[in-house]
Design a protein around this motif. Structure first.
Motif, PDB file in Angstrom:
ATOM      1  N   ALA A 182      17.646   4.679 -32.311  1.00 26.75           N
ATOM      2  CA  ALA A 182      17.449   5.880 -31.503  1.00 26.75           C
ATOM      3  C   ALA A 182      18.751   6.292 -30.822  1.00 26.75           C
ATOM      4  CB  ALA A 182      16.360   5.632 -30.458  1.00 26.75           C
ATOM      5  N   ALA A 183      19.492   5.300 -30.311  1.00 30.16           N
ATOM      6  CA  ALA A 183      20.780   5.594 -29.683  1.00 30.16           C
ATOM      7  C   ALA A 183      21.774   6.129 -30.715  1.00 30.16           C
ATOM      8  CB  ALA A 183      21.327   4.329 -29.020  1.00 30.16           C
ATOM      9  N   ALA A 184      21.768   5.563 -31.923  1.00 33.63           N
ATOM     10  CA  ALA A 184      22.674   6.022 -32.975  1.00 33.63           C
ATOM     11  C   ALA A 184      22.344   7.448 -33.382  1.00 33.63           C
ATOM     12  CB  ALA A 184      22.572   5.093 -34.184  1.00 33.63           C
ATOM     13  N   ARG A 185      21.058   7.763 -33.451  1.00 40.29           N
ATOM     14  CA  ARG A 185      20.662   9.124 -33.828  1.00 40.29           C
ATOM     15  C   ARG A 185      21.126  10.129 -32.769  1.00 40.29           C
ATOM     16  NH1 ARG A 185      16.045   7.640 -34.919  1.00 40.29           N
ATOM     17  NH2 ARG A 185      16.368   7.178 -37.128  1.00 40.29           N
ATOM     18  N   GLU A 245      23.858  13.277 -33.198  1.00 39.75           N
ATOM     19  CA  GLU A 245      23.610  14.641 -32.737  1.00 39.75           C
ATOM     20  C   GLU A 245      24.717  15.111 -31.802  1.00 39.75           C
ATOM     21  OE1 GLU A 245      19.798  14.259 -30.978  1.00 39.75           O
ATOM     22  OE2 GLU A 245      18.709  14.225 -32.893  1.00 39.75           O
ATOM     23  N   ALA A 246      25.200  14.191 -30.954  1.00 40.07           N
ATOM     24  CA  ALA A 246      26.276  14.536 -30.029  1.00 40.07           C
ATOM     25  C   ALA A 246      27.573  14.815 -30.782  1.00 40.07           C
ATOM     26  CB  ALA A 246      26.480  13.404 -29.021  1.00 40.07           C
ATOM     27  N   LEU A 247      27.837  14.045 -31.835  1.00 42.97           N
ATOM     28  CA  LEU A 247      29.039  14.263 -32.639  1.00 42.97           C
ATOM     29  C   LEU A 247      29.000  15.628 -33.330  1.00 42.97           C
ATOM     30  CD1 LEU A 247      29.424  10.730 -34.269  1.00 42.97           C
ATOM     31  CD2 LEU A 247      30.912  11.751 -32.545  1.00 42.97           C
ATOM     32  N   ARG A 248      27.803  16.040 -33.692  1.00 46.60           N
ATOM     33  CA  ARG A 248      27.648  17.345 -34.338  1.00 46.60           C
ATOM     34  C   ARG A 248      27.922  18.468 -33.354  1.00 46.60           C
ATOM     35  NH1 ARG A 248      21.947  17.714 -36.503  1.00 46.60           N
ATOM     36  NH2 ARG A 248      21.438  18.694 -34.529  1.00 46.60           N
ATOM     37  N   GLY A 249      27.609  18.240 -32.093  1.00 41.79           N
ATOM     38  CA  GLY A 249      27.854  19.236 -31.062  1.00 41.79           C
ATOM     39  C   GLY A 249      26.902  20.416 -31.157  1.00 41.79           C
ATOM     40  N   PRO A 250      27.293  21.558 -30.610  1.00 35.21           N
ATOM     41  CA  PRO A 250      26.404  22.734 -30.608  1.00 35.21           C
ATOM     42  C   PRO A 250      26.209  23.360 -31.980  1.00 35.21           C
ATOM     43  CG  PRO A 250      28.548  23.311 -29.714  1.00 35.21           C
ATOM     44  CD  PRO A 250      28.553  21.829 -29.891  1.00 35.21           C
ATOM     45  N   ALA A 251      27.084  23.035 -32.913  1.00 34.12           N
ATOM     46  CA  ALA A 251      26.947  23.610 -34.256  1.00 34.12           C
ATOM     47  C   ALA A 251      25.703  23.068 -34.940  1.00 34.12           C
ATOM     48  CB  ALA A 251      28.184  23.286 -35.086  1.00 34.12           C
ATOM     49  N   GLY A 252      25.148  23.846 -35.840  1.00 37.00           N
ATOM     50  CA  GLY A 252      23.986  23.401 -36.595  1.00 37.00           C
ATOM     51  C   GLY A 252      24.387  22.367 -37.634  1.00 37.00           C
ATOM     52  N   GLU A 296      30.743  20.853 -46.703  1.00 40.29           N
ATOM     53  CA  GLU A 296      30.845  20.646 -45.264  1.00 40.29           C
ATOM     54  C   GLU A 296      30.545  19.192 -44.911  1.00 40.29           C
ATOM     55  OE1 GLU A 296      28.330  23.379 -43.228  1.00 40.29           O
ATOM     56  OE2 GLU A 296      29.314  25.167 -44.046  1.00 40.29           O
ATOM     57  N   ALA A 297      29.587  18.602 -45.619  1.00 42.58           N
ATOM     58  CA  ALA A 297      29.249  17.202 -45.375  1.00 42.58           C
ATOM     59  C   ALA A 297      30.421  16.286 -45.724  1.00 42.58           C
ATOM     60  CB  ALA A 297      28.026  16.809 -46.196  1.00 42.58           C
ATOM     61  N   LEU A 298      31.120  16.590 -46.815  1.00 46.51           N
ATOM     62  CA  LEU A 298      32.296  15.810 -47.199  1.00 46.51           C
ATOM     63  C   LEU A 298      33.344  15.823 -46.087  1.00 46.51           C
ATOM     64  CD1 LEU A 298      32.600  16.952 -50.906  1.00 46.51           C
ATOM     65  CD2 LEU A 298      32.427  14.572 -50.193  1.00 46.51           C
ATOM     66  N   GLU A 299      33.578  16.984 -45.504  1.00 51.15           N
ATOM     67  CA  GLU A 299      34.564  17.088 -44.435  1.00 51.15           C
ATOM     68  C   GLU A 299      34.121  16.298 -43.209  1.00 51.15           C
ATOM     69  OE1 GLU A 299      35.365  21.152 -43.555  1.00 51.15           O
ATOM     70  OE2 GLU A 299      36.026  21.649 -45.589  1.00 51.15           O
ATOM     71  N   ALA A 300      32.843  16.392 -42.870  1.00 48.83           N
ATOM     72  CA  ALA A 300      32.333  15.677 -41.696  1.00 48.83           C
ATOM     73  C   ALA A 300      32.421  14.170 -41.888  1.00 48.83           C
ATOM     74  CB  ALA A 300      30.891  16.096 -41.414  1.00 48.83           C
ATOM     75  N   GLU A 311      21.735  10.457 -39.858  1.00 50.88           N
ATOM     76  CA  GLU A 311      20.568  11.335 -39.699  1.00 50.88           C
ATOM     77  C   GLU A 311      20.760  12.245 -38.493  1.00 50.88           C
ATOM     78  OE1 GLU A 311      16.889   8.729 -41.611  1.00 50.88           O
ATOM     79  OE2 GLU A 311      17.364   8.536 -39.467  1.00 50.88           O
ATOM     80  N   GLY A 312      21.333  11.704 -37.428  1.00 50.58           N
ATOM     81  CA  GLY A 312      21.615  12.537 -36.268  1.00 50.58           C
ATOM     82  C   GLY A 312      22.688  13.565 -36.554  1.00 50.58           C
ATOM     83  N   LEU A 313      23.691  13.174 -37.338  1.00 50.89           N
ATOM     84  CA  LEU A 313      24.794  14.075 -37.648  1.00 50.89           C
ATOM     85  C   LEU A 313      24.351  15.221 -38.553  1.00 50.89           C
ATOM     86  CD1 LEU A 313      27.887  14.533 -37.388  1.00 50.89           C
ATOM     87  CD2 LEU A 313      28.148  13.126 -39.449  1.00 50.89           C
ATOM     88  N   PHE A 314      23.496  14.919 -39.542  1.00 48.70           N
ATOM     89  CA  PHE A 314      23.102  15.933 -40.521  1.00 48.70           C
ATOM     90  C   PHE A 314      21.701  16.497 -40.285  1.00 48.70           C
ATOM     91  CE2 PHE A 314      26.165  13.298 -43.002  1.00 48.70           C
ATOM     92  CZ  PHE A 314      27.156  14.271 -43.107  1.00 48.70           C
ATOM     93  N   GLY A 315      20.907  15.837 -39.455  1.00 50.03           N
ATOM     94  CA  GLY A 315      19.528  16.255 -39.270  1.00 50.03           C
ATOM     95  C   GLY A 315      18.639  15.704 -40.366  1.00 50.03           C
ATOM     96  N   THR A 316      17.351  15.749 -40.152  1.00 54.65           N
ATOM     97  CA  THR A 316      16.396  15.233 -41.141  1.00 54.65           C
ATOM     98  C   THR A 316      15.589  16.337 -41.807  1.00 54.65           C
ATOM     99  OG1 THR A 316      14.761  14.885 -39.380  1.00 54.65           O
ATOM    100  CG2 THR A 316      16.170  13.011 -39.956  1.00 54.65           C
ATOM    101  N   GLU A 317      15.783  17.578 -41.384  1.00 53.45           N
ATOM    102  CA  GLU A 317      15.024  18.689 -41.954  1.00 53.45           C
ATOM    103  C   GLU A 317      15.932  19.769 -42.541  1.00 53.45           C
ATOM    104  OE1 GLU A 317      11.826  18.578 -42.223  1.00 53.45           O
ATOM    105  OE2 GLU A 317      11.616  16.721 -41.077  1.00 53.45           O
ATOM    106  N   GLY A 318      17.236  19.562 -42.464  1.00 53.14           N
ATOM    107  CA  GLY A 318      18.166  20.575 -42.934  1.00 53.14           C
ATOM    108  C   GLY A 318      18.454  20.475 -44.421  1.00 53.14           C
ATOM    109  N   PRO A 319      19.424  21.245 -44.896  1.00 50.60           N
ATOM    110  CA  PRO A 319      19.746  21.256 -46.332  1.00 50.60           C
ATOM    111  C   PRO A 319      20.465  19.990 -46.800  1.00 50.60           C
ATOM    112  CG  PRO A 319      21.250  22.681 -45.122  1.00 50.60           C
ATOM    113  CD  PRO A 319      20.195  22.255 -44.145  1.00 50.60           C
TER     114      PRO A 319
END
Length: 232
Positions: A118-121, A125-132, A139-143, A192-200
């Motif tokens: 849960a902390a890692a997730r 999300e924090a690393l992703r910041g306000p961006a979606g 984009e995933a390769l760059e991240a 999962e936090g960085l990329f989300g679980t419902e996104g593309p």
């Protein structure tokens, strides 16, 4: 050789380009290939590749690059791959690895897997910041590269890129070796936090020897839509 001396070997720009090229291939690389890819003479490439090997940053061996064997196959050529050992420098000296292993051991014994994930997730999300979440694999390769994962597009049976990204490096490898379920689960939750679980773009566990235990891929519905568009 001390770690600081080994890392100092990379100060030479040609040597560093050669090292980065060999590492990026994820396979054995011959002198001719490395020289051509980095735009230097073969003799110069050989010199620097051997210096990198002597510093413990690369490992060398020999094989026939023609893929043939027996008479007429040619002499074995020298090839290079990244060394398996790790190098790190901290001034003044720090021992974060021991601290990480002690924390992992305590978390495992206390059954804190869910809390750690849960902390890692949340951190992802924090690393992703306000961006979606990332909209595509580029984009995933760059991240992932920014986080030290060394990502690459997996190729299909016909040599074509498929909608899966694997990582040659796991930033948590040292601790994951001692506590694989705990640390690999944490790693998956972080992505999962960085990329989300419902996104593309989504992360899932798919361990492969010598690489990160997590892969990142386009969601099934995204792949299906792309295939549909290609038919029209």
């Amino acid at each position: 050789m001390e770690d600081i001396d080994a890392i100092a070997v990379l100060q030479d720009p040609v040597r560093r380009r050669l090292y980065e090229y060999v590492v990026a291939q994820g396979r054995e690389v011959g002198r001719n290939e490395a020289a051509e890819a980095t735009g230097v003479a073969r003799t110069l490439a050989a010199h620097h590749l051997d210096r990198l090997t002597g510093a413990g940053l690369l490992e060398s061996g020999s094989r026939r690059l023609s893929g043939r064997s027996g008479p007429g196959a040619g002499r074995p050529a020298k090839v290079y791959t990244r060394a398996r050992g790790e190098r790190s420098v901290s001034l003044p000296a720090r021992d974060y690895r021991t601290a990480a292993e002690l924390l992992a051991e305590a978390a495992e014994q206390a059954g804190l897997d869910a809390g750690l994930c849960a902390a890692a997730r949340r951190r992802g999300e924090a690393l992703r910041g306000p961006a979606g979440p990332c909209g595509n694999l580029e984009e995933a390769l760059e991240a992932l590269a920014a986080r030290g994962y060394e990502p690459y597009r997996e190729e299909g049976a016909e040599g074509e890129a498929v909608e899966v990204v694997r990582m040659r490096n796991c930033p948590f490898h040292a601790v994951a070796e001692s506590f694989p379920p705990l640390v690999c689960g944490m790693n998956l939750a972080l992505l999962e936090g960085l990329f989300g679980t419902e996104g593309p773009i989504r992360a899932r566990m798919d361990a492969r020897p010598g690489e990160c235990c997590v892969v990142v891929e386009a969601a099934a519905e995204v792949v299906a839509e792309a295939s549909k568009n290609n038919l029209h």
